[in-house]
Design a protein around this motif. Structure first.
Motif, PDB file in Angstrom:
ATOM      1  N   ALA A 297       0.871  -1.130  -0.116  1.00  0.00           N
ATOM      2  CA  ALA A 297       0.009  -0.040   0.061  1.00  0.00           C
ATOM      3  C   ALA A 297       0.635   1.015  -0.031  1.00  0.00           C
ATOM      4  O   ALA A 297       0.409   2.176  -0.602  1.00  0.00           O
ATOM      5  CB  ALA A 297      -0.994  -0.065   1.070  1.00  0.00           C
ATOM      6  N   LEU A 298       1.815   1.261   0.699  1.00  0.00           N
ATOM      7  CA  LEU A 298       3.162   2.529   0.671  1.00  0.00           C
ATOM      8  C   LEU A 298       3.496   2.521  -0.610  1.00  0.00           C
ATOM      9  O   LEU A 298       3.467   3.872  -1.248  1.00  0.00           O
ATOM     10  CB  LEU A 298       3.892   2.209   1.896  1.00  0.00           C
ATOM     11  CG  LEU A 298       3.645   2.352   3.166  1.00  0.00           C
ATOM     12  CD1 LEU A 298       4.770   1.864   4.130  1.00  0.00           C
ATOM     13  CD2 LEU A 298       3.168   3.678   3.475  1.00  0.00           C
ATOM     14  N   ALA A 299       3.875   1.558  -1.223  1.00  0.00           N
ATOM     15  CA  ALA A 299       4.334   1.646  -2.658  1.00  0.00           C
ATOM     16  C   ALA A 299       3.380   2.057  -3.504  1.00  0.00           C
ATOM     17  O   ALA A 299       3.681   2.854  -4.572  1.00  0.00           O
ATOM     18  CB  ALA A 299       5.185   0.287  -3.048  1.00  0.00           C
ATOM     19  N   GLY A 300       2.182   1.543  -3.635  1.00  0.00           N
ATOM     20  CA  GLY A 300       1.108   1.818  -4.456  1.00  0.00           C
ATOM     21  C   GLY A 300       0.725   3.285  -4.437  1.00  0.00           C
ATOM     22  O   GLY A 300       0.509   3.963  -5.461  1.00  0.00           O
ATOM     23  N   ARG A 301       0.941   4.260  -3.222  1.00  0.00           N
ATOM     24  CA  ARG A 301       0.845   5.689  -3.109  1.00  0.00           C
ATOM     25  C   ARG A 301       2.113   6.275  -3.018  1.00  0.00           C
ATOM     26  O   ARG A 301       2.015   7.420  -2.200  1.00  0.00           O
ATOM     27  CB  ARG A 301      -0.297   5.642  -1.939  1.00  0.00           C
ATOM     28  CG  ARG A 301      -1.575   5.269  -2.283  1.00  0.00           C
ATOM     29  CD  ARG A 301      -2.466   5.258  -1.260  1.00  0.00           C
ATOM     30  NE  ARG A 301      -2.603   6.397  -0.450  1.00  0.00           N
ATOM     31  CZ  ARG A 301      -3.404   7.829  -0.685  1.00  0.00           C
ATOM     32  NH1 ARG A 301      -4.031   7.681  -1.731  1.00  0.00           N
ATOM     33  NH2 ARG A 301      -3.121   8.574   0.077  1.00  0.00           N
ATOM     34  N   ARG A 302       3.012   5.892  -3.374  1.00  0.00           N
ATOM     35  CA  ARG A 302       4.391   6.526  -3.440  1.00  0.00           C
ATOM     36  C   ARG A 302       4.452   7.908  -3.736  1.00  0.00           C
ATOM     37  O   ARG A 302       4.895   8.839  -3.242  1.00  0.00           O
ATOM     38  CB  ARG A 302       5.536   5.523  -4.052  1.00  0.00           C
ATOM     39  CG  ARG A 302       6.870   6.111  -3.721  1.00  0.00           C
ATOM     40  CD  ARG A 302       7.931   4.991  -4.518  1.00  0.00           C
ATOM     41  NE  ARG A 302       7.974   3.625  -3.808  1.00  0.00           N
ATOM     42  CZ  ARG A 302       8.184   2.596  -4.225  1.00  0.00           C
ATOM     43  NH1 ARG A 302       8.578   2.588  -5.464  1.00  0.00           N
ATOM     44  NH2 ARG A 302       8.463   1.465  -3.603  1.00  0.00           N
ATOM     45  N   ARG A 303       3.653   8.162  -4.904  1.00  0.00           N
ATOM     46  CA  ARG A 303       3.441   9.602  -5.476  1.00  0.00           C
ATOM     47  C   ARG A 303       2.805  10.505  -4.598  1.00  0.00           C
ATOM     48  O   ARG A 303       2.918  11.838  -4.808  1.00  0.00           O
ATOM     49  CB  ARG A 303       2.596   9.383  -6.939  1.00  0.00           C
ATOM     50  CG  ARG A 303       3.772   8.977  -8.059  1.00  0.00           C
ATOM     51  CD  ARG A 303       2.969   8.931  -9.199  1.00  0.00           C
ATOM     52  NE  ARG A 303       3.735   8.041 -10.048  1.00  0.00           N
ATOM     53  CZ  ARG A 303       3.324   7.520 -11.351  1.00  0.00           C
ATOM     54  NH1 ARG A 303       2.272   8.192 -11.638  1.00  0.00           N
ATOM     55  NH2 ARG A 303       4.321   6.722 -12.147  1.00  0.00           N
ATOM     56  N   VAL A 304       1.695  10.070  -3.658  1.00  0.00           N
ATOM     57  CA  VAL A 304       1.191  10.895  -2.860  1.00  0.00           C
ATOM     58  C   VAL A 304       1.998  11.288  -1.664  1.00  0.00           C
ATOM     59  O   VAL A 304       1.865  12.593  -1.106  1.00  0.00           O
ATOM     60  CB  VAL A 304      -0.119   9.989  -2.220  1.00  0.00           C
ATOM     61  CG1 VAL A 304      -0.791  10.975  -1.114  1.00  0.00           C
ATOM     62  CG2 VAL A 304      -0.991   9.664  -3.468  1.00  0.00           C
ATOM     63  N   GLY A 305       2.734  10.361  -1.052  1.00  0.00           N
ATOM     64  CA  GLY A 305       3.785  10.846  -0.230  1.00  0.00           C
ATOM     65  C   GLY A 305       4.070   9.522   0.649  1.00  0.00           C
ATOM     66  O   GLY A 305       3.691   8.538   0.166  1.00  0.00           O
ATOM     67  N   ALA A 306       5.122  10.008   1.460  1.00  0.00           N
ATOM     68  CA  ALA A 306       5.743   8.791   2.497  1.00  0.00           C
ATOM     69  C   ALA A 306       5.321   8.586   3.768  1.00  0.00           C
ATOM     70  O   ALA A 306       6.052   8.010   4.650  1.00  0.00           O
ATOM     71  CB  ALA A 306       7.208   9.005   2.111  1.00  0.00           C
ATOM     72  N   ARG A 307       4.101   9.372   4.353  1.00  0.00           N
ATOM     73  CA  ARG A 307       3.794   9.336   5.507  1.00  0.00           C
ATOM     74  C   ARG A 307       2.917   8.046   5.832  1.00  0.00           C
ATOM     75  O   ARG A 307       1.939   7.600   5.192  1.00  0.00           O
ATOM     76  CB  ARG A 307       3.147  10.602   6.009  1.00  0.00           C
ATOM     77  CG  ARG A 307       2.770  10.441   7.488  1.00  0.00           C
ATOM     78  CD  ARG A 307       2.065  11.918   8.063  1.00  0.00           C
ATOM     79  NE  ARG A 307       3.153  13.000   7.756  1.00  0.00           N
ATOM     80  CZ  ARG A 307       4.146  13.107   8.464  1.00  0.00           C
ATOM     81  NH1 ARG A 307       4.399  12.447   9.440  1.00  0.00           N
ATOM     82  NH2 ARG A 307       4.974  14.153   8.359  1.00  0.00           N
TER      83      ARG A 307
END
Lengths: 461, 461
Positions: free
Chosen positions: B80-90
């Motif tokens: 899930a973190l990698a899937g939303r990497r473009r959104v942010g890293a928090r």
């Protein structure tokens, strides 16, 4: 109903079943807990680790259990690469490794690492000198299987381990196919294996990392399995895995000799019974229970279905049996025929009669598939003047391009050429393999103007 | 012999055992294969996935099986973190998540990601508003357990999910402790659970990822389980996991009510029977089968051993029972006493008589431990003039610093102070907790000149 696909997954060994049942009652608690159920689980886990380490030939504290052989390979490769990050980022693997090794290698390359694939000869084995030549100062890790999972060829692991030692490179051995038959000889550094390949249950792999090998486990860790395999231990299955490894080892010598003779019988009889067959893999330096052959002019998927109807479960490296419609990377690396490919891997205890019945049934099944494929209507090749012909097999799936080639080769004079237009990926492997089998000359390939590839064959025979 | 640690691992449910046995014979082959053994395995896998998805409340194609709950959490968070990497890293997590979540969060932070821990109140629950406030525009993922594994407090998942939806942040719910009792309500995006917590076998976790949630599996993948869980499927265990989930759900309402009453009895009787006990966790919004309490002036490890001798298997969050000698992060985040900590989690079917016998035995066991600890020789505190005392407990392990404090508090006048010098990590939690329980004022801490920490307490009562 004979199941001849032990190399995919072996039926549960009776000892594994017994051990699993017993430890369902004794080994469900958390081995990290201090109360009696936990202590009992810890004792079972320790005993299983000792038994497995003895079979592997390492110290118990060098061995951890993982959730599968695939996870053992992935964790072993990523941990060893990270442990030697300062040395370099090169990973050396043979071209015929199991997909779990190649997937880890691809992930390494995608993350910026470098990757060298050592080619194999026509038997499927690497040459030690070629493997040694691939090791350079920036090589962090080398991987070599103990024996190939598709063709059974045994790799020169001890020699390659010696070359790795000389180059200061750790060697990871994927022993999934061979560990049930015996320990891996030689000075390997890491070893991975999978219990369900030796008659243990699914859900258990093992990873051994020799003391002194730099190893930095990747991904989130916990306190279990020395920080190398996170998650609650699959204890009943671990106990069953260790017990069955010990059991199959006790039977390995006698059963190996028996199955070796049965496989020799298949290797000898199939080419006598079925025309146009190529038996692949090393006839001597091989796993006892596994043999692979390919049948010209046969569609692998149909062949599997027909054998299944006759009661035989086998697998295939043909392109039509893979989800990607590409032939097995092992057969490709060996440069052997992939169409009509059949892998027979006998489980322990296979009766001789089952093998004989397979040999009885196979010729008729192959002939039936060939008959249906050999009558696809009139040949689509058109004469293109004296001495050369073009066959348009664009859009036709393997083995049709090879069948069309075979149909028309007699129509050109000796020294004349047939050009096959094809867009099925298997043609790239199977047309040269056909030439090799038929004594014709494979001239080469070039892009075809209408899409696909033009394969040129010169008639020599 | 009563086993009261179901929250660690539940004994195998009879239905799980039956299903496991049946599928050992039917489900050992590779479900990716086309022959009959493979097709049979595929049918079993598909049926198990449907049953598990129904229990989770998702579509079968949203659910994959993993080798453990820990792996489900790790894969879910990293994907899930990698899937939303473009959104942010928090990454936003509650402070009382299971260690598998916190380990994944630490790995994320170590790789350069940012991490926010949402604090909890004294009951162990997050406040929805505080959780919502932690979500910012760069938040890739939030994680919240359905219920706490150490104190049983149920989290406001549906409300937090709504806040996450409003902020456009996916919510991963670790449902390991609650899934056997019922589905997780609310609009979660990802859900992880572990079969051996609900009476299924070890070796099986599950990860659900709702359609539309951006998800990029990390690490080497293969074609199994939608590319989200590499390695040969642990099929017999998966079948048993799904069958037992269905079975425990059928019993959940009645058994939940029965165990809830037994836990209420423990919650009510323990403070009556044992002096100086703090029962922690929410008394109402809680798991049916779990209760945690801490006993002043008691060493958790000795308490566990004594209860084990009496036949009771429980766990503890006391520092002396952890390999790191730090108190449970859950108790620390709640700010409650950690010494003499006992977690009781009743497996389904626990007879009322076992609970009564536990209540009979507990007071004597606690009194015995206290007696032994309360006589460690003369107090090491030295009078330091009127109105203030210093107790040197450096080098003494929990609960000694608190015991020494309690011994001398009566020697200073009201308004006077006792300063405890201690280097045991648990003192930081337990001295303030003691003050809260005893109505004394915890003034604060400062570094002690001779090493360790000086904790200052003012006598109010």
């Amino acid at each position: 109903m004979p199941y001849f696909d032990a190399a995919s997954s072996a039926p549960l060994h009776p000892v594994a079943r017994q051990a699993l049942l017993a430890s369902l009652d004794e080994g469900w608690a958390d081995p990290a807990r201090l109360y009696r159920e936990g202590r009992r689980a810890r004792l079972l886990l320790d005993a299983a680790r000792e038994a497995a380490a003895e079979a592997v030939g390492c110290r118990p504290d060098e061995l951890v259990f993982t959730p599968s052989g695939t996870r053992a390979v992935h964790s072993g490769i990523s941990g060893a690469l990270a442990g030697r990050r300062r040395v370099g980022a090169r990973l050396v693997v043979s071209a015929v490794e199991h997909s779990s090794v190649l997937h880890a290698a691809e992930a390494h390359a995608a993350a910026g690492g470098s990757l060298t694939e050592v080619p194999v000869g026509r038997s499927g084995a690497v040459e030690t000198a070629a493997f040694a030549a691939a090791l350079d100062e920036g090589t962090a890790l080398a991987c070599l299987q103990s024996a190939n999972h598709e063709v059974g060829t045994v790799q020169p692991v001890a020699e390659v381990a010696e070359a790795c030692r000389a180059a200061g490179v750790p060697l990871l051995v994927d022993a999934a196919q061979s560990l049930g038959w015996g320990p891996v000889e030689g000075g390997w550094s890491l070893l991975a294996a999978s219990a369900h390949k030796w008659g243990g249950p699914a859900g258990v792999g093992l990873l051994a990392v020799r003391k002194g090998v730099r190893f930095a486990p990747q991904g989130p860790a916990d306190e279990r399995e020395s920080g190398r395999a996170a998650g609650f231990e699959n204890l009943p299955a671990i106990v069953a895995a260790a017990a069955s490894l010990r059991a199959v080892r006790a039977e390995a010598e006698a059963e190996g000799a028996r199955l070796r003779a049965l496989v020799d019988r298949i290797r000898g009889r199939v080419p006598e019974l079925v025309p146009d067959v190529e038996v692949v893999g090393d006839p001597v330096r091989r796993l006892p229970h596994l043999v692979t052959f390919s049948c010209l002019y046969v569609d692998g998927e149909t062949l599997l279905h027909e054998l299944d109807r006759e009661g035989f479960s086998v697998s295939s490296g043909s392109s039509c049996t893979s989800s990607t419609l590409t032939p097995s990377h092992v057969l490709r690396a060996m440069g052997v025929l992939s169409e009509g490919n059949v892998r027979v891997s006998l489980p322990a205890g296979t009766p001789e009669g089952d093998v004989e019945r397979f040999l009885d049934v196979l010729p008729g099944v192959v002939a039936g598939v060939r008959e249906r494929l050999g009558a696809p209507g009139p040949a689509t090749g058109a004469a293109a003047g004296s001495g050369s012909l073009v066959v348009d097999a664009l859009g036709r799936r393997c083995p049709i391009p090879v069948i069309e080639l075979a149909k028309v080769i007699g129509e050109v004079p000796l020294g004349g050429t047939v050009t096959v237009l094809a867009d099925d990926e298997a043609a790239r492997l199977d047309i040269p393999a056909w030439c090799e089998m038929r004594g014709q000359e494979y001239v080469g390939e070039e892009p075809s103007p209408n899409g696909g590839t033009a394969y040129v064959v010169r008639r020599l025979a």
